[in-house]
Design a protein around this motif. Structure first.
Motif, PDB file in Angstrom:
ATOM      1  N   MET A 270       0.831  -1.204   0.000  1.00  0.00           N
ATOM      2  CA  MET A 270       0.000   0.000   0.000  1.00  0.00           C
ATOM      3  C   MET A 270       0.865   1.253   0.000  1.00  0.00           C
ATOM      4  SD  MET A 270      -3.027   1.123   2.620  1.00  0.00           S
ATOM      5  CE  MET A 270      -4.089  -0.243   2.240  1.00  0.00           C
ATOM      6  N   ALA A 271       1.972   1.225   0.716  1.00  0.00           N
ATOM      7  CA  ALA A 271       2.862   2.386   0.760  1.00  0.00           C
ATOM      8  C   ALA A 271       3.410   2.699  -0.628  1.00  0.00           C
ATOM      9  CB  ALA A 271       4.001   2.134   1.741  1.00  0.00           C
ATOM     10  N   PHE A 272       3.813   1.677  -1.373  1.00  0.00           N
ATOM     11  CA  PHE A 272       4.334   1.910  -2.715  1.00  0.00           C
ATOM     12  C   PHE A 272       3.232   2.379  -3.657  1.00  0.00           C
ATOM     13  CE2 PHE A 272       8.087  -0.219  -1.249  1.00  0.00           C
ATOM     14  CZ  PHE A 272       9.089   0.348  -2.016  1.00  0.00           C
ATOM     15  N   ARG A 273       2.048   1.783  -3.571  1.00  0.00           N
ATOM     16  CA  ARG A 273       0.939   2.214  -4.432  1.00  0.00           C
ATOM     17  C   ARG A 273       0.578   3.671  -4.183  1.00  0.00           C
ATOM     18  NH1 ARG A 273      -3.445  -1.784  -3.269  1.00  0.00           N
ATOM     19  NH2 ARG A 273      -4.560   0.153  -2.991  1.00  0.00           N
ATOM     20  N   HIS A 274       0.513   4.053  -2.914  1.00  0.00           N
ATOM     21  CA  HIS A 274       0.142   5.432  -2.589  1.00  0.00           C
ATOM     22  C   HIS A 274       1.274   6.406  -2.891  1.00  0.00           C
ATOM     23  CE1 HIS A 274      -3.212   3.511  -0.728  1.00  0.00           C
ATOM     24  NE2 HIS A 274      -3.702   4.646  -0.294  1.00  0.00           N
ATOM     25  N   GLY A 275       2.494   6.011  -2.567  1.00  0.00           N
ATOM     26  CA  GLY A 275       3.630   6.895  -2.766  1.00  0.00           C
ATOM     27  C   GLY A 275       3.898   7.210  -4.224  1.00  0.00           C
ATOM     28  N   LEU A 276       3.610   6.272  -5.110  1.00  0.00           N
ATOM     29  CA  LEU A 276       3.849   6.471  -6.535  1.00  0.00           C
ATOM     30  C   LEU A 276       2.631   7.008  -7.266  1.00  0.00           C
ATOM     31  CD1 LEU A 276       5.917   3.244  -7.221  1.00  0.00           C
ATOM     32  CD2 LEU A 276       6.769   5.574  -6.948  1.00  0.00           C
ATOM     33  N   SER A 277       1.553   7.235  -6.549  1.00  0.00           N
ATOM     34  CA  SER A 277       0.332   7.745  -7.169  1.00  0.00           C
ATOM     35  C   SER A 277       0.522   9.190  -7.621  1.00  0.00           C
ATOM     36  CB  SER A 277      -0.820   7.674  -6.166  1.00  0.00           C
ATOM     37  OG  SER A 277      -1.968   8.282  -6.694  1.00  0.00           O
ATOM     38  N   GLY A 278      -0.104   9.522  -8.724  1.00  0.00           N
ATOM     39  CA  GLY A 278      -0.010  10.881  -9.240  1.00  0.00           C
ATOM     40  C   GLY A 278      -1.207  11.734  -8.863  1.00  0.00           C
TER      41      GLY A 278
END
Length: 110
Positions: A62-70
């Motif tokens: 979840m951290a990677f999905r949210h952190g890389l979200s635009g």
């Protein structure tokens, strides 16, 4: 955070005598969402966002999905990852006061 706390307290001193409850929870939710948005904006880069989410207890995926979200700050402030990382209790620990609690205190409930 200090200026916001002072502003909320002054606002509640003025409007706390009102018995109109309907707008109070919505205002409280809006302030918390705004603070989450400010934190998200403060963590400028993707690496910083991922690192902070992991530090605050969000699982790795979840951290990677949210952190890389635009997506923008306001939209991300409502995401599950930020709600897990910046819970109401954590925001309270950083100094955010609850409008609901202040209103109940002014009304004599607490």
């Amino acid at each position: 955070m200090g200026k916001l706390r002072e502003c909320v307290r002054r606002w509640m001193q003025y409007f706390g005598i009102s018995q109109y409850w309907r707008t109070v929870p919505g205002l409280d939710e809006w302030i918390r969402r705004r603070m989450r948005s400010v934190y998200w904006k403060r963590w400028k880069g993707s690496r910083t966002k991922i690192r902070e989410l992991l530090r605050l207890g969000v699982n790795r995926r979840m951290a990677f999905r949210h952190g890389l979200s635009g997506k923008g700050n306001w939209r991300m402030a409502r995401s599950p990852g930020l709600r897990i990382a910046l819970t109401n209790e954590r925001l309270h620990e950083t100094g955010l006061v609850s409008v609901v609690a202040l209103w109940k205190k002014a009304q004599g409930y607490a």
